[in-house]
Design an enzyme around this catalytic site. Structure first.
Site, PDB file in Angstrom:
ATOM      1  N   HIS A 123       0.691  -1.264   0.066  1.00  0.00           N
ATOM      2  CA  HIS A 123       0.070   0.188   0.106  1.00  0.00           C
ATOM      3  C   HIS A 123       0.920   1.222   0.010  1.00  0.00           C
ATOM      4  O   HIS A 123       0.112   2.398  -0.315  1.00  0.00           O
ATOM      5  CB  HIS A 123      -0.897   0.058   1.106  1.00  0.00           C
ATOM      6  CG  HIS A 123      -2.080  -0.948   0.961  1.00  0.00           C
ATOM      7  ND1 HIS A 123      -1.996  -2.165   0.941  1.00  0.00           N
ATOM      8  CD2 HIS A 123      -3.557  -0.679   0.687  1.00  0.00           C
ATOM      9  CE1 HIS A 123      -3.054  -2.966   1.025  1.00  0.00           C
ATOM     10  NE2 HIS A 123      -3.839  -2.038   0.735  1.00  0.00           N
ATOM     11  N   TYR A 188      -2.351   5.555  -0.206  1.00  0.00           N
ATOM     12  CA  TYR A 188      -3.022   5.897  -1.485  1.00  0.00           C
ATOM     13  C   TYR A 188      -2.774   7.207  -2.188  1.00  0.00           C
ATOM     14  O   TYR A 188      -3.576   8.033  -2.183  1.00  0.00           O
ATOM     15  CB  TYR A 188      -4.397   5.431  -1.654  1.00  0.00           C
ATOM     16  CG  TYR A 188      -4.703   3.968  -1.382  1.00  0.00           C
ATOM     17  CD1 TYR A 188      -4.331   2.938  -2.251  1.00  0.00           C
ATOM     18  CD2 TYR A 188      -5.851   3.564  -0.409  1.00  0.00           C
ATOM     19  CE1 TYR A 188      -4.451   1.692  -2.087  1.00  0.00           C
ATOM     20  CE2 TYR A 188      -6.055   2.401  -0.226  1.00  0.00           C
ATOM     21  CZ  TYR A 188      -5.747   1.313  -0.997  1.00  0.00           C
ATOM     22  OH  TYR A 188      -5.901   0.032  -0.773  1.00  0.00           O
TER      23      TYR A 188
END
EC number: 4.2.2.-
Length: 489
Positions: A123, A188
């Site tokens: 991530h 993100y």
């Protein structure tokens, strides 16, 4: 450059000589092996060009959501990817000289040094930005932060810490330092520089059950204002779940930022479809825009929105397409020449897996009156596809899309001349046997020679990284690559 193509075209005899010499070297194992062990020696005349610029990617080194992963500036393309220990690695290619630099490690990710959990978290892939003074910024390393960072005021936590590294000198990727000026509760990352130099960093403020936010900098990223929530997470009262989101933010026209997103129904343990509990179940496609000059958010018709947007408001005012029983995975959004938004969304049938099932890239657009589209870019295709797109006038759309054909990974252009109703495959940019590709979004301000990053996934370590353009991969000397590759610590 493509060495084989260049020699064939400009010097057939040179190409034959190189081929003959390579064969001789294959027979003279002792002598050639000795030369290959001396990569810095001028005696090494058996160097060759390879299509990849690095071979130390790990896990899923790239994704469309963390963007941009690369930027073209002043004749140089700067690129980033996830390398050993999930650290951010940076390289650059000079299009005039044909020379590569790096890769260099830009920071140290906590995700690759955590105890327990799966091998790669994936991530915290790097996101890149170049400020108005030429300093290169990398945002990386977070999957929502962790309990040791304190209480997350806008959600929950998971692993890692969102970090911000900056080059020590303008346009120089060789040395980096961390700036402790963004919240650790992030993942993100998506970085946008406006025309006036203001920087907006968009991200999810924590793990799944967290708001989406942005932080703004007006001093070239040296300081950032506090996070501002624009998508709200909250507990549902009708089912055992929490409203959550996945967003993609990009620069629109002038002072505007455009955002597309899909809805994640974040089930409690033991709840959900067939009691599967927490899965990646996501649905529907939404769109809104942010006027950074006025601070106002609005839907596609210009109706003002109050932040943070909730599920109820999103469904009523920002819905672009209902996907029904199809599960989604969000893609990118861009404007056509008329300023109308187009959205890439990946959607597929739930086949009972934790991720539902394979999802295929589809195209949705606003025609000035309504949202239309939703058909697959690759007709009749049922496996996984991913792609980013370019759009000029509303009818002409080009996708650079990866998919699998038998056991081969393919990256090819798909063209539509009717607004996305039908796409036809144009030309293949990259193809590899017995592999799959992970790709980035398009490189910011890309030139035709270098438009996208590609990771060739044969295993989850030692992954080859490619910079590709209209004519295929930008090549690199194998000796140069082996000399430049860093050793991980």
């Amino acid at each position: 450059m493509n060495l084989n193509k260049t020699l064939r075209k400009n010097s057939p005899s040179g190409y034959k000589a190189l081929l003959t010499f390579s064969i001789i070297c294959g027979l003279m194992a002792t002598g050639c092996a000795h030369q290959e062990s001396l990569p810095n020696s001028t005696a090494n005349s058996v160097d060759r060009q390879v299509g990849y610029f690095a071979d130390n990617g790990v896990g899923n080194p790239l994704a469309i959501v963390q963007h941009p992963a690369g930027i073209h500036k002043n004749g140089i393309t700067y690129v980033s990817y996830q390398g050993p220990k999930e650290d951010p690695y940076i390289a650059s290619y000079n299009h005039q000289t044909g020379q590569w630099q790096g890769p260099f490690r830009a920071g140290i990710s906590e995700l690759g040094r955590r105890d327990g959990g799966k091998k790669f978290d994936n991530h915290g892939k790097p996101t890149m930005l170049i400020d108005d003074e030429g300093y290169i910024h990398i945002f990386y390393g977070g999957h929502g932060g962790q309990a040791s960072n304190g209480k997350n005021p806008l959600g929950n936590t998971h692993h890692g810490a969102n970090k911000h590294a900056v080059s020590k000198r303008p346009y120089d990727i060789s040395q980096w330092e961390d700036l402790n000026n963004i919240t650790p509760f992030g993942t993100y990352n998506q970085a946008i520089k406006m025309d006036n130099g203001d920087i907006y960093l968009f991200f999810r403020h924590g793990a799944h059950r967290s708001d989406w936010v942005y932080q703004k900098s007006v001093d070239n990223g040296r300081t950032f204002a506090s996070p501002v929530s624009f998508l709200k997470h909250k507990r549902r009262t009708d089912i055992d779940a929490v409203d959550s989101w996945y967003a993609w933010a990009g620069k629109g026209q002038g002072d505007n930022i455009i955002v597309s997103y899909d809805y994640h129904v974040c089930w409690d343990g033991g709840a959900g479809v067939n009691g599967r509990g927490h899965t990646t179940e996501r649905h529907d496609v939404y769109f809104m825009s942010f006027n950074t000059k006025t601070g106002e958010w609005s839907n596609v018709e210009g109706e003002k929105l109050v932040l943070p947007v909730t599920r109820e408001v999103a469904d009523e005012k920002t819905m672009a397409m209902r996907t029904g029983e199809l599960w989604t995975f969000n893609g990118s959004t861009h404007l056509d020449a008329q300023g109308q938004p187009h959205i890439a969304i990946n959607a597929g049938i739930d086949k009972g897996a934790k991720t539902g099932g394979p999802k295929q890239t589809r195209h949705v657009r606003w025609n000035g009156n309504e949202w239309v589209g939703g058909d697959k870019v690759i007709p009749q295709y049922e496996r996984v596809s991913r792609g980013d797109f370019m759009v000029t006038d509303p009818e002409n759309i080009r996708y650079l899309t990866t998919y699998n054909q038998d056991n081969d990974a393919v990256l090819s252009w798909w063209q539509s001349h009717d607004g996305g109703e039908h796409f036809v495959e144009d030309k293949t940019v990259l193809r590899k046997d017995n592999a799959s590709f992970a790709i980035s979004a398009f490189i910011k301000d890309a030139i035709p020679d270098a438009q996208m990053l590609v990771a060739e996934k044969v295993s989850d370590e030692g992954i080859k990284m490619y910079l590709v353009g209209e004519e295929g991969a930008v090549t690199r000397s194998l000796v140069d690559l082996k000399t430049a590759m860093p050793t991980s610590k």
